[in-house]
Design a protein around this motif. Structure first.
Motif, PDB file in Angstrom:
ATOM      1  N   ARG A 470       0.824  -1.221   0.000  1.00  0.00           N
ATOM      2  CA  ARG A 470       0.000   0.000   0.000  1.00  0.00           C
ATOM      3  C   ARG A 470       0.854   1.265   0.000  1.00  0.00           C
ATOM      4  N   ALA A 471       2.070   1.161   0.505  1.00  0.00           N
ATOM      5  CA  ALA A 471       2.940   2.339   0.621  1.00  0.00           C
ATOM      6  C   ALA A 471       3.660   2.671  -0.676  1.00  0.00           C
ATOM      7  N   PHE A 472       3.662   1.778  -1.653  1.00  0.00           N
ATOM      8  CA  PHE A 472       4.393   2.019  -2.894  1.00  0.00           C
ATOM      9  C   PHE A 472       3.875   3.253  -3.629  1.00  0.00           C
ATOM     10  N   SER A 473       2.575   3.508  -3.549  1.00  0.00           N
ATOM     11  CA  SER A 473       2.011   4.643  -4.282  1.00  0.00           C
ATOM     12  C   SER A 473       2.616   5.959  -3.822  1.00  0.00           C
ATOM     13  N   GLU A 474       2.897   6.080  -2.510  1.00  0.00           N
ATOM     14  CA  GLU A 474       3.485   7.320  -1.999  1.00  0.00           C
ATOM     15  C   GLU A 474       4.923   7.480  -2.479  1.00  0.00           C
ATOM     16  N   VAL A 475       5.660   6.377  -2.548  1.00  0.00           N
ATOM     17  CA  VAL A 475       7.037   6.441  -3.061  1.00  0.00           C
ATOM     18  C   VAL A 475       7.031   6.893  -4.512  1.00  0.00           C
ATOM     19  N   LEU A 476       6.136   6.322  -5.295  1.00  0.00           N
ATOM     20  CA  LEU A 476       6.073   6.694  -6.707  1.00  0.00           C
ATOM     21  C   LEU A 476       5.622   8.139  -6.878  1.00  0.00           C
ATOM     22  N   ARG A 477       4.763   8.609  -6.005  1.00  0.00           N
ATOM     23  CA  ARG A 477       4.350  10.012  -6.076  1.00  0.00           C
ATOM     24  C   ARG A 477       5.553  10.926  -5.866  1.00  0.00           C
ATOM     25  N   CYS A 478       6.426  10.556  -4.944  1.00  0.00           N
ATOM     26  CA  CYS A 478       7.628  11.352  -4.704  1.00  0.00           C
ATOM     27  C   CYS A 478       8.553  11.329  -5.913  1.00  0.00           C
ATOM     28  N   PHE A 479       8.746  10.156  -6.502  1.00  0.00           N
ATOM     29  CA  PHE A 479       9.621  10.060  -7.665  1.00  0.00           C
ATOM     30  C   PHE A 479       9.047  10.836  -8.852  1.00  0.00           C
ATOM     31  N   GLN A 480       7.721  10.885  -8.957  1.00  0.00           N
ATOM     32  CA  GLN A 480       7.130  11.682 -10.023  1.00  0.00           C
ATOM     33  C   GLN A 480       7.389  13.168  -9.786  1.00  0.00           C
ATOM     34  N   THR A 481       7.293  13.598  -8.534  1.00  0.00           N
ATOM     35  CA  THR A 481       7.616  14.985  -8.208  1.00  0.00           C
ATOM     36  C   THR A 481       9.063  15.301  -8.544  1.00  0.00           C
ATOM     37  N   ILE A 482       9.969  14.361  -8.215  1.00  0.00           N
ATOM     38  CA  ILE A 482      11.395  14.562  -8.487  1.00  0.00           C
ATOM     39  C   ILE A 482      11.658  14.649  -9.981  1.00  0.00           C
ATOM     40  N   SER A 483      11.031  13.767 -10.758  1.00  0.00           N
ATOM     41  CA  SER A 483      11.268  13.766 -12.206  1.00  0.00           C
ATOM     42  C   SER A 483      10.761  15.043 -12.858  1.00  0.00           C
ATOM     43  N   LYS A 484       9.705  15.644 -12.303  1.00  0.00           N
ATOM     44  CA  LYS A 484       9.170  16.878 -12.872  1.00  0.00           C
ATOM     45  C   LYS A 484      10.006  18.093 -12.501  1.00  0.00           C
ATOM     46  N   CYS A 485      10.638  18.051 -11.331  1.00  0.00           N
ATOM     47  CA  CYS A 485      11.335  19.231 -10.828  1.00  0.00           C
ATOM     48  C   CYS A 485      12.844  19.191 -11.056  1.00  0.00           C
ATOM     49  N   SER A 486      13.373  18.038 -11.498  1.00  0.00           N
ATOM     50  CA  SER A 486      14.815  17.908 -11.653  1.00  0.00           C
ATOM     51  C   SER A 486      15.261  18.393 -13.024  1.00  0.00           C
ATOM     52  N   ASP A 487      16.513  18.877 -13.060  1.00  0.00           N
ATOM     53  CA  ASP A 487      17.156  19.215 -14.331  1.00  0.00           C
ATOM     54  C   ASP A 487      17.834  17.955 -14.854  1.00  0.00           C
ATOM     55  N   ASP A 488      17.132  17.228 -15.702  1.00  0.00           N
ATOM     56  CA  ASP A 488      17.595  15.906 -16.129  1.00  0.00           C
ATOM     57  C   ASP A 488      17.985  15.937 -17.606  1.00  0.00           C
ATOM     58  N   SER A 489      19.028  16.708 -17.905  1.00  0.00           N
ATOM     59  CA  SER A 489      19.457  16.832 -19.297  1.00  0.00           C
ATOM     60  C   SER A 489      20.052  15.544 -19.842  1.00  0.00           C
ATOM     61  N   ASP A 490      20.681  14.739 -18.960  1.00  0.00           N
ATOM     62  CA  ASP A 490      21.296  13.500 -19.430  1.00  0.00           C
ATOM     63  C   ASP A 490      20.372  12.289 -19.309  1.00  0.00           C
ATOM     64  N   GLY A 491      19.150  12.475 -18.807  1.00  0.00           N
ATOM     65  CA  GLY A 491      18.180  11.383 -18.739  1.00  0.00           C
ATOM     66  C   GLY A 491      18.392  10.392 -17.624  1.00  0.00           C
ATOM     67  N   VAL A 492      19.249  10.696 -16.643  1.00  0.00           N
ATOM     68  CA  VAL A 492      19.527   9.747 -15.565  1.00  0.00           C
ATOM     69  C   VAL A 492      18.303   9.559 -14.678  1.00  0.00           C
ATOM     70  N   VAL A 493      17.635  10.659 -14.339  1.00  0.00           N
ATOM     71  CA  VAL A 493      16.476  10.571 -13.455  1.00  0.00           C
ATOM     72  C   VAL A 493      15.358   9.756 -14.108  1.00  0.00           C
ATOM     73  N   VAL A 494      15.157   9.971 -15.399  1.00  0.00           N
ATOM     74  CA  VAL A 494      14.111   9.226 -16.102  1.00  0.00           C
ATOM     75  C   VAL A 494      14.425   7.738 -16.116  1.00  0.00           C
ATOM     76  N   ASP A 495      15.680   7.385 -16.335  1.00  0.00           N
ATOM     77  CA  ASP A 495      16.062   5.972 -16.345  1.00  0.00           C
ATOM     78  C   ASP A 495      15.865   5.341 -14.974  1.00  0.00           C
ATOM     79  N   GLU A 496      16.261   6.067 -13.923  1.00  0.00           N
ATOM     80  CA  GLU A 496      16.062   5.548 -12.576  1.00  0.00           C
ATOM     81  C   GLU A 496      14.578   5.385 -12.267  1.00  0.00           C
TER      82      GLU A 496
END
Length: 863
Positions: A470-496
């Protein structure tokens, strides 16, 4: 007399008598309506019978009495006509007795909760003439009822009905309840204490008490002093102390909310905003014993009370005093809770740890900042790990810690999103903090879904697995926030992010094949929520666009894995059932390469389960999908490889290997591996047929075990390999395993092994003289007899006749001999190829006595 009989209830110790009297009185009222004319009966009905009939219809404990009184009231209204003469004004419309009859119907009052809260509230609100009697009956009778559930329902009803007459509630009900709260009669003081807590939650009551009135000031003073008065009279002790603790915690929580309500400058602030000394006293009352009480409900009530009263001090004051009291609140809510969680990790009593973990999870986000979030999360995540000592493990603590970690992560995400939106820079959560917190939680939750701890209650680890899923959804919500707010020019965040989404979906698919129905349903519901965009619970961080709740859209082969779950949420419960989850969800998932191993992991375990319905559903679906050809993946090769890897990764872990052995038997019996060949590469670079690899690993699993059922399963699985014609090496390996069982100390094992070997030999197409002689020797002896020299000699002859080498025996002692047999003669290099840490691959010679702990007994009995 009849009106009094409608309310007749005499207490006799821990119960009461009078239901039969009230039922008979309702019938008498029904008879009155039929026996008398309208002119003779209407005045009596309105003056004496209508009110007690309605009170009994709404608030009687017995459903048959409520229905009898309702039927009598309906008969009276119908016979008298015109709504029975009952008319009241509701807005611009008139309401009559007919409206009461329609609301107070047979089915509605069948539920006590609906009778109290729906019907009772409607009558009290719409008909002021009946309101005083209904309020008085709740206050004088039901609040002190001998049954706890009735008292709790009456308290809730008093809070709802009290809103219809705030003056009576503030000046009559609350003062009376405060006096009753210290009464020596347990039901009376328990109900009254709950009533005080309920009424203090009413904003209208508190606003009324803010008037400059001496009586109001006394009422408020008594409310703030109630907890200390109960403690002074030692009402926690003896019979009923347990339920009184929960009630007092409710009072403390309500007082904390009272302290946060805004007040005018003319109000007596000392009675609405207590000082530091009173706050400390109430915090100590909440944490002294209640927060470490064995009963879960009391611990949770204490935690909520502590959070309410401690945080209220920091949220309500201004000036320099706020700094002092905010520090005080942080001490009780964070510092002390962290200290208790850390200090009690090695204690056998885990109730303090449970209460503190729960309290940390509901701490307001105002107390979570960049300086303490890591300490809070680290302590909670450490509590999610099972202790090394099985006797010290506590599943409830791990569940509370997982839920609390999820809540803390949600608040960290919300604080970061809020600070980013308003551009704050000082003492805020940064994106690196959010990423660290999400990574820490994901690692802990992934370990949580692998928690298979057992105790005398069974698979208690399933509670932890469910909380982690049940807790996985909150983790994924955080990672979605990170992917939207990060400067990911090399695509590392998206791959992770893609890798993490794929991993989470994989472990959920594995749990969809779980043996426990409840756990399998939770896994499927979580999988559906992530794939279909219903998102799961929790707040914080996501945008409101259409795709904001589809957290796993970046996962590998998202469209293919999304097709494994239904489109409509109403189909989730049926799709999670045994008849559908294997034949639909997992059958599709196993064809998607990134998720095939995950799906097979749970599927194999269920195929080898001991529950007949589960094993039948899983095995039928697995054999069905293996019988079909598919161009995307060679399923037979995938299944065979997965079984070999399972034996390697979970060597000597019966929870996994025993179902795997049974699954091997099912697959061979069902013809899944007919006309199928596969070569396996060993760690030393050599090639080996998959049947040989399976046989070697099954033999290794049986070496040194004392589980007779495991031997029998292994013998059945080896029988299929022992009769194969396409691999001489596999045939010899299986026959060596069966002959080793014939030398076993358990008679039943010897008999089964001889029967299985005879069946394997008789199934050969070309039977030579030596084989016929061996078959005769197998049937000529009773192998369940005591082992003797003649039987040993016969076994040596069988080895020679079948062209097999007798395993070497050493005289170095039982432990070394066992080690030599298992490691040198059976499967060289099996442990070397293990894909998990060496703590999972236990050597038989180094294993402690399996009966040395109670935990081993539970594990043995649970198989």
């Amino acid at each position: 007399k009849t009106a009094a009989a409608l309310l007749y209830d005499v207490r006799r110790g821990s119960h009461s008598v009078g239901a039969h009297v009230r039922d008979a009185a309702a019938y008498v009222c029904w008879s009155f309506a039929r026996a008398y004319s309208k002119s003779d009966f209407q005045e009596v009905f309105l003056g004496s019978l209508a009110t007690p009939l309605l009170v009994t219809s709404c608030f009687d404990r017995e459903v048959n009495v409520r229905r009898a009184a309702s039927a009598a009231f309906q008969e009276c209204v119908g016979r008298l006509g015109g709504g029975g003469g009952i008319v009241a004004k509701q807005g611009e419309e008139d309401v009559t007795g007919i409206d009461i009859v329609q609301k107070c119907d047979y089915f509605t009052i069948g539920s006590a909760r609906r009778a109290y809260l729906d019907v009772g509230f409607f009558i009290s609100q719409s008909f002021p003439a009946f309101r005083p009697a209904m309020l008085a009956h709740i206050l004088d009778v039901k609040i002190e009822h001998w049954e706890e559930s009735t008292r709790c329902l009456a308290v809730e009803t008093l809070g709802a009905l009290g809103e219809t007459d705030v003056e009576w509630t503030s000046t009559v009900a609350l003062p009376k309840l405060l006096r009753m709260s210290v009464d020596m009669d347990l039901p009376k003081r328990h109900g009254a204490t709950l009533g005080v807590a309920q009424l203090l939650l009413s904003k209208s009551v508190i606003e009324y008490l803010r008037n400059e009135n001496a009586n109001n000031i006394d009422t408020l003073r008594n409310a703030w002093n109630l907890v200390s008065e109960i403690e002074a009279k030692r009402l926690y002790r003896g019979k009923g102390g347990e339920i009184m603790r929960g009630a007092v915690c409710n009072v403390i929580e309500s007082l904390g909310r009272v302290a946060t309500l805004p007040s005018s400058s003319t109000s007596p602030s000392e009675f609405f905003k207590p000082g530091k000394q009173l706050i400390v006293q109430l915090c100590e009352s909440a944490t002294s014993e209640s927060l470490r009480h064995p009963k879960k409900e009391i611990r949770e009530a204490a935690a909520k009370a502590l959070v309410s009263i401690a945080s209220s001090s920091a949220l309500r004051v201004d000036g320099n005093e706020s700094i002092v009291e905010a520090t005080l609140a942080e001490q009780y809510l964070v510092t002390d809770r962290l200290r208790i969680v850390q200090q009690t990790m090695d204690e056998s009593s885990s109730f303090s740890r449970r209460g503190s973990a729960y309290a940390l999870g509901i701490v307001p986000d105002v107390f979570i900042n960049s300086s303490n979030w890591r300490a809070i999360l680290t302590s909670l995540l450490e509590a999610t790990v099972p202790e090394d000592n099985p006797e010290m493990r506590d599943a409830e603590t791990r569940v509370d810690a997982v839920i609390a970690s999820q809540n803390i992560l949600c608040k960290i995400n919300a604080k970061y999103s809020a600070s980013s939106a308003c551009g704050e820079k000082d003492d805020v959560i940064s994106i690196s903090d959010l990423k660290d917190a999400a990574d820490m939680c994901l690692e802990a939750f992934l370990k949580g879904v692998e928690d298979y701890s057992v105790d005398k209650r069974g698979d208690v680890g399933s509670w932890v697995r469910e909380a982690s899923m049940r807790a996985f959804s909150e983790v994924l919500r955080c990672f979605q926030t990170i992917s939207k707010c990060s400067d990911d020019s090399d695509g590392v965040v998206v791959d992770e992010y893609e890798t993490k989404c794929t991993t989470i979906l994989g472990v959920l698919l594995k749990q969809c094949g779980e043996k426990i129905d409840r756990t399998r349903t939770v896994a499927f519901e979580s999988l559906f929520a992530l794939l279909r965009g219903t998102g799961g619970g929790g707040g914080g961080g996501g945008d409101d666009d259409d795709d904001s709740h589809v957290f796993v859209s970046n996962a590998k082969d998202f469209e293919l894995i999304q097709a494994c779950v239904p489109v409509d949420a109403k189909d989730v419960s049926s799709e999670a059932g045994l008849q559908r989850v294997f034949s639909h969800c997992l059958t599709k998932a196993v064809l998607v390469a990134p998720y095939a191993d995950y799906a097979l992991s749970g599927w194999v375990a269920s195929t080898g389960a001991v529950t007949e319905s589960l094993a039948k559903a899983a095995s039928t679906a697995l054999l069905s999908v293996l019988s079909k050809e598919d161009e995307r993946v060679d399923l037979k090769e995938k299944v065979a490889t997965h079984l070999i890897e399972t034996f390697d990764a979970y060597s000597k872990i019966d929870r996994v290997t025993v179902p795997a052995i049974r699954c091997v038997d099912v697959l061979f019996t069902g013809g899944a591996f007919d006309s199928f060949s596969l070569t396996i590469k060993t760690p030393d670079g050599a090639s080996k047929d998959y049947k040989t690899a399976l046989s070697d690993r099954i033999r290794f699993e049986c070496a040194g075990t004392r589980d007779v059922s495991k031997y029998i399963l292994a013998a059945n699985a080896l029988s299929h390999v022992a009769s194969c014609t396409d691999s001489v090496e596999a045939k010899e390996s299986a026959r060596l395993g069966l002959l080793a069982m014939m030398r076993n100390k358990f008679p039943r094992v010897r008999q089964i092994a001889s029967e299985v070997l005879h069946m394997a030999l008789s199934s050969e197409d070309d039977v030579d003289a030596n084989t016929e002689e061996v078959m005769g020797m197998l049937t000529a002896r009773f192998w369940e007899a005591t082992m003797n020299a003649e039987m040993k000699e016969a076994i040596h002859v069988i080895y020679a006749k079948l062209g097999l080498e007798i395993p070497k025996q050493t005289t170095a002692g039982k432990k070394d001999a066992l080690k030599t047999i298992t490691e040198e003669n059976i499967v060289p290099g099996v442990l070397a190829s293990s894909k998990v840490p060496t703590t999972h691959a236990k050597k038989i010679g180094d294993t402690a006595d399996e009966n040395s702990s109670y935990q081993s007994l539970v594990e043995f009995s649970g198989r």
